[in-house]
Design a protein around this motif. Sequence first.
Motif, PDB file in Angstrom:
ATOM      1  N   ASN A 241       1.357  58.120  82.017  1.00 28.78           N
ATOM      2  CA  ASN A 241       0.143  58.115  81.197  1.00 28.78           C
ATOM      3  C   ASN A 241      -1.118  58.521  81.961  1.00 28.78           C
ATOM      4  OD1 ASN A 241       1.596  57.390  78.963  1.00 28.78           O
ATOM      5  ND2 ASN A 241       1.062  55.225  79.042  1.00 28.78           N
ATOM      6  N   LEU A 242      -0.991  58.861  83.253  1.00 33.66           N
ATOM      7  CA  LEU A 242      -2.165  59.336  83.986  1.00 33.66           C
ATOM      8  C   LEU A 242      -2.700  60.613  83.332  1.00 33.66           C
ATOM      9  CD1 LEU A 242      -1.029  58.880  87.701  1.00 33.66           C
ATOM     10  CD2 LEU A 242      -2.929  57.688  86.593  1.00 33.66           C
ATOM     11  N   PRO A 243      -4.012  60.718  83.149  1.00 35.16           N
ATOM     12  CA  PRO A 243      -4.568  61.922  82.511  1.00 35.16           C
ATOM     13  C   PRO A 243      -4.184  63.217  83.226  1.00 35.16           C
ATOM     14  CG  PRO A 243      -6.244  60.209  82.708  1.00 35.16           C
ATOM     15  CD  PRO A 243      -5.056  59.733  83.476  1.00 35.16           C
ATOM     16  N   ASP A 244      -4.055  63.143  84.559  1.00 28.87           N
ATOM     17  CA  ASP A 244      -3.730  64.349  85.327  1.00 28.87           C
ATOM     18  C   ASP A 244      -2.265  64.364  85.775  1.00 28.87           C
ATOM     19  OD1 ASP A 244      -3.902  62.258  87.101  1.00 28.87           O
ATOM     20  OD2 ASP A 244      -4.994  63.392  88.645  1.00 28.87           O
ATOM     21  N   PHE A 245      -1.394  63.648  85.023  1.00 26.52           N
ATOM     22  CA  PHE A 245       0.018  63.546  85.419  1.00 26.52           C
ATOM     23  C   PHE A 245       0.637  64.918  85.684  1.00 26.52           C
ATOM     24  CE2 PHE A 245       4.451  63.900  84.021  1.00 26.52           C
ATOM     25  CZ  PHE A 245       5.064  63.069  84.964  1.00 26.52           C
ATOM     26  N   ALA A 246       0.344  65.878  84.799  1.00 27.14           N
ATOM     27  CA  ALA A 246       0.988  67.194  84.908  1.00 27.14           C
ATOM     28  C   ALA A 246       0.585  67.952  86.170  1.00 27.14           C
ATOM     29  CB  ALA A 246       0.666  68.028  83.668  1.00 27.14           C
ATOM     30  N   SER A 247      -0.480  67.509  86.840  1.00 31.24           N
ATOM     31  CA  SER A 247      -0.943  68.246  88.023  1.00 31.24           C
ATOM     32  C   SER A 247      -0.146  67.898  89.288  1.00 31.24           C
ATOM     33  CB  SER A 247      -2.424  67.964  88.268  1.00 31.24           C
ATOM     34  OG  SER A 247      -2.611  66.613  88.687  1.00 31.24           O
ATOM     35  N   TYR A 248       0.650  66.838  89.242  1.00 28.93           N
ATOM     36  CA  TYR A 248       1.423  66.438  90.436  1.00 28.93           C
ATOM     37  C   TYR A 248       2.726  67.223  90.526  1.00 28.93           C
ATOM     38  CZ  TYR A 248      -1.758  62.463  90.787  1.00 28.93           C
ATOM     39  OH  TYR A 248      -2.878  61.677  90.914  1.00 28.93           O
ATOM     40  N   ASP A 249       3.062  67.654  91.719  1.00 30.33           N
ATOM     41  CA  ASP A 249       4.331  68.343  91.954  1.00 30.33           C
ATOM     42  C   ASP A 249       5.388  67.303  92.310  1.00 30.33           C
ATOM     43  OD1 ASP A 249       6.484  69.843  92.692  1.00 30.33           O
ATOM     44  OD2 ASP A 249       5.504  70.845  94.383  1.00 30.33           O
ATOM     45  N   LEU A 250       6.238  67.001  91.331  1.00 28.81           N
ATOM     46  CA  LEU A 250       7.280  65.986  91.521  1.00 28.81           C
ATOM     47  C   LEU A 250       8.671  66.625  91.617  1.00 28.81           C
ATOM     48  CD1 LEU A 250       5.993  63.411  88.847  1.00 28.81           C
ATOM     49  CD2 LEU A 250       5.337  63.594  91.254  1.00 28.81           C
ATOM     50  N   SER A 251       8.692  67.917  91.894  1.00 34.37           N
ATOM     51  CA  SER A 251       9.966  68.656  91.860  1.00 34.37           C
ATOM     52  C   SER A 251      10.940  68.224  92.947  1.00 34.37           C
ATOM     53  CB  SER A 251       9.697  70.155  91.979  1.00 34.37           C
ATOM     54  OG  SER A 251       9.013  70.455  93.192  1.00 34.37           O
ATOM     55  N   SER A 252      10.454  67.497  93.972  1.00 31.89           N
ATOM     56  CA  SER A 252      11.362  67.034  95.032  1.00 31.89           C
ATOM     57  C   SER A 252      12.220  65.853  94.572  1.00 31.89           C
ATOM     58  CB  SER A 252      10.553  66.619  96.265  1.00 31.89           C
ATOM     59  OG  SER A 252       9.635  65.578  95.922  1.00 31.89           O
ATOM     60  N   LEU A 253      11.808  65.168  93.502  1.00 31.78           N
ATOM     61  CA  LEU A 253      12.551  63.984  93.041  1.00 31.78           C
ATOM     62  C   LEU A 253      13.918  64.371  92.492  1.00 31.78           C
ATOM     63  CD1 LEU A 253       9.805  61.843  91.243  1.00 31.78           C
ATOM     64  CD2 LEU A 253      11.013  61.274  93.367  1.00 31.78           C
ATOM     65  N   ARG A 254      14.887  63.528  92.807  1.00 28.39           N
ATOM     66  CA  ARG A 254      16.254  63.690  92.319  1.00 28.39           C
ATOM     67  C   ARG A 254      16.711  62.443  91.581  1.00 28.39           C
ATOM     68  NH1 ARG A 254      20.895  61.581  94.362  1.00 28.39           N
ATOM     69  NH2 ARG A 254      19.939  60.880  96.305  1.00 28.39           N
ATOM     70  N   THR A 255      16.356  61.295  92.148  1.00 25.80           N
ATOM     71  CA  THR A 255      16.867  60.029  91.644  1.00 25.80           C
ATOM     72  C   THR A 255      15.787  58.961  91.754  1.00 25.80           C
ATOM     73  OG1 THR A 255      18.716  58.468  91.812  1.00 25.80           O
ATOM     74  CG2 THR A 255      17.830  59.299  93.898  1.00 25.80           C
ATOM     75  N   GLY A 256      16.190  57.734  91.542  1.00 19.03           N
ATOM     76  CA  GLY A 256      15.276  56.599  91.630  1.00 19.03           C
ATOM     77  C   GLY A 256      15.931  55.416  90.965  1.00 19.03           C
ATOM     78  N   ILE A 257      15.234  54.297  90.993  1.00 15.84           N
ATOM     79  CA  ILE A 257      15.781  53.085  90.393  1.00 15.84           C
ATOM     80  C   ILE A 257      14.733  52.436  89.509  1.00 15.84           C
ATOM     81  CG2 ILE A 257      16.619  50.748  90.847  1.00 15.84           C
ATOM     82  CD1 ILE A 257      18.005  51.869  93.334  1.00 15.84           C
ATOM     83  N   MET A 258      15.185  52.084  88.313  1.00 14.69           N
ATOM     84  CA  MET A 258      14.357  51.352  87.366  1.00 14.69           C
ATOM     85  C   MET A 258      15.041  50.009  87.141  1.00 14.69           C
ATOM     86  SD  MET A 258      12.952  52.733  83.701  1.00 14.69           S
ATOM     87  CE  MET A 258      12.749  54.401  84.301  1.00 14.69           C
ATOM     88  N   ALA A 259      14.306  48.938  87.293  1.00 13.73           N
ATOM     89  CA  ALA A 259      14.883  47.605  87.132  1.00 13.73           C
ATOM     90  C   ALA A 259      13.779  46.646  86.746  1.00 13.73           C
ATOM     91  CB  ALA A 259      15.555  47.161  88.431  1.00 13.73           C
ATOM     92  N   GLY A 260      14.144  45.389  86.510  1.00  6.52           N
ATOM     93  CA  GLY A 260      13.149  44.370  86.209  1.00  6.52           C
ATOM     94  C   GLY A 260      13.071  44.008  84.746  1.00  6.52           C
ATOM     95  N   SER A 261      13.233  45.001  83.863  1.00  7.37           N
ATOM     96  CA  SER A 261      13.232  44.746  82.427  1.00  7.37           C
ATOM     97  C   SER A 261      13.814  45.973  81.728  1.00  7.37           C
ATOM     98  CB  SER A 261      11.811  44.448  81.924  1.00  7.37           C
ATOM     99  OG  SER A 261      10.936  45.497  82.233  1.00  7.37           O
ATOM    100  N   PRO A 262      14.193  45.843  80.445  1.00  6.64           N
ATOM    101  CA  PRO A 262      14.831  46.973  79.754  1.00  6.64           C
ATOM    102  C   PRO A 262      13.911  48.188  79.680  1.00  6.64           C
ATOM    103  CG  PRO A 262      15.089  44.927  78.513  1.00  6.64           C
ATOM    104  CD  PRO A 262      14.112  44.638  79.606  1.00  6.64           C
ATOM    105  N   CYS A 263      14.528  49.373  79.755  1.00  2.00           N
ATOM    106  CA  CYS A 263      13.756  50.609  79.685  1.00  2.00           C
ATOM    107  C   CYS A 263      13.850  51.224  78.289  1.00  2.00           C
ATOM    108  CB  CYS A 263      14.281  51.616  80.710  1.00  2.00           C
ATOM    109  SG  CYS A 263      13.383  53.175  80.632  1.00  2.00           S
ATOM    110  N   PRO A 264      12.725  51.394  77.590  1.00  2.00           N
ATOM    111  CA  PRO A 264      12.758  52.069  76.288  1.00  2.00           C
ATOM    112  C   PRO A 264      13.298  53.495  76.425  1.00  2.00           C
ATOM    113  CG  PRO A 264      10.646  50.967  76.633  1.00  2.00           C
ATOM    114  CD  PRO A 264      11.376  50.927  77.938  1.00  2.00           C
ATOM    115  N   ALA A 265      14.081  53.937  75.447  1.00  2.00           N
ATOM    116  CA  ALA A 265      14.741  55.247  75.516  1.00  2.00           C
ATOM    117  C   ALA A 265      13.743  56.386  75.679  1.00  2.00           C
ATOM    118  CB  ALA A 265      15.591  55.461  74.258  1.00  2.00           C
ATOM    119  N   GLU A 266      12.602  56.302  74.988  1.00  2.00           N
ATOM    120  CA  GLU A 266      11.626  57.401  75.073  1.00  2.00           C
ATOM    121  C   GLU A 266      11.052  57.520  76.482  1.00  2.00           C
ATOM    122  OE1 GLU A 266      11.078  59.738  72.760  1.00  2.00           O
ATOM    123  OE2 GLU A 266      12.733  58.686  71.771  1.00  2.00           O
ATOM    124  N   VAL A 267      10.845  56.385  77.138  1.00  2.00           N
ATOM    125  CA  VAL A 267      10.342  56.412  78.518  1.00  2.00           C
ATOM    126  C   VAL A 267      11.386  57.036  79.436  1.00  2.00           C
ATOM    127  CG1 VAL A 267       9.561  55.003  80.466  1.00  2.00           C
ATOM    128  CG2 VAL A 267       8.862  54.421  78.135  1.00  2.00           C
TER     129      VAL A 267
END
Length: 537
Positions: free
Chosen positions: A289-315
């Motif tokens: 939701n950052l206003p300038d989210f699209a300006s970051y180069d995140l192309s190096s990302l491959r994976t990651g971990i989401m935990a702590g609470s359920p993740c909504p499908a749209e997110v």
Amino acid sequence: MSAELSYAHGTGTTPLLGDTIGGNLQRAVEAWPDRDALVDVPSGRRWTYAHFGAAVQELALGLLASGVAKGDRVGIWAVNCPEWVLVQYATARIGAIMVNINPAYRTHELAYVLKQSGISVLISSSGHKGTDYREMVRQVASECPQLRERVFIGEPSWDALVAGGSGVRYEQLAAREAELSCDDPVNIQYTSGTTGFPKGATLSHHNILNNGYWVGETVGYTEQDRVCLPVPFYHCFGMVMGNLGATSHGACIVIPAPSFEPAATLRAVQEERCTSLYGVPTMFIAELNLPDFASYDLSSLRTGIMAGSPCPAEVMKRVVAEMHMAEVSICYGMTETSPVSLQTRRDDDLERRTGTVGRVLPHIEVKVIDPVTGVTLPRGEPGELCTRGYSVMLGYWGEPERTAEVVDAGRWMHTGDLAVLREDGYAQIVGRIKDMIIRGGENIYPREIEEFLYGHPAIADVQVVGVPHEKYGEEVLACVILRDAADGLTLDELRAYCRDRLAHYKVPTRLRILDAFPMTVSGKVRKVELREGYGEL
């Protein structure tokens, strides 16, 4: 033919690690001496594995010089910083037990943890965001007779602790390490109970080293990976799934900021070319939701971990598509199980990543039981999730009675979570036993209603709780955050949306519209506060 039971055992061709955390780190130092081990983006400091191993050893010698014996408790009360990581590995090398102290604690909670665990040396930040840790330590010190030394990171006391090791011969450290077993306690983590004081889950080298290793294995870590950790180190998410997951594979730990800042996190991913990013769902939502989210180069990302609470499908869809995290993994666990028992796999589809918490990890068992009889239920039926294996804690520090309440004679850890084990071996968490609503004899699982209400066009987030009712015992309260507060939502509109699609007894009879939910510091909604705060008419 009888129905298949809700039992699963994770098999694996790779054996469990049998070494200590210090021994495992040394293997990484020898294998990848020139690769990055730790990068602190705010200060610009960085360590190769060779430098990191030397810094850990220097601090370990300093702790020996200060008189820390095997089994002594060393407290760490600090926000995310390189020194936190050094303390984690240095205490492990000398057989001390590191006690994680939540940076959000106030004096009452700090005093309790210092006394209950018997901390003799406290290593602390001096302050953060207007909180004066030094003054808070001063206020409680007189209540804690075992506390003999206070060290503040970045101050002369820290420098003196490290420098003190110059008078200790390496042979003394080697002799201490020779006394250590992988089954020795190495860490105490206080779990936030909803009632009473927190309990100190005591974890061994074997518990947390293996869990970090297997979480890393499941997302495919190698020495090529760079893991961005905006999650707190004081929690298993940061120090086990993050730090130990990285170092057991020769990967690099990247610290984006002392505490979570969405822009700083994305900046660190971009600058350090991180391949993995951790977070609870609310962190990923804040980044997207950052206003300038699209300006970051995140192309190096491959994976990651989401935990702590359920993740909504749209997110989840946006994380995969817009953050390049095609192999993002969902983890389920609890502090008492080091923490992860179930995890989605790299190639799982969207339904499994958003509708389940994965399947059992190698060398761990899970089962779903009837909470009353203890009998294992058929697959597909909701009951209490239990887990057993190398990951189950040694016990709650100094509290055998409370340990016996959750770890049974068969060494099964009773999680208190209500789950369904599906035919495909994937588990769905349907709620907490204490959150289950019993209305007129009908069992209602809040998670089911929450998932349904997420589909309402006006609702951005929702939490469902049971509140007292004279006739039925309990009734259903929906607490919602609206996408646009100006649009509004009435109880009649909500009930009309549910009609014909939910059984009548599951339809909410109460509605509260909120700006935000009360949260724990680890990012979980405090349902007990919703029940207490909005239970009265």
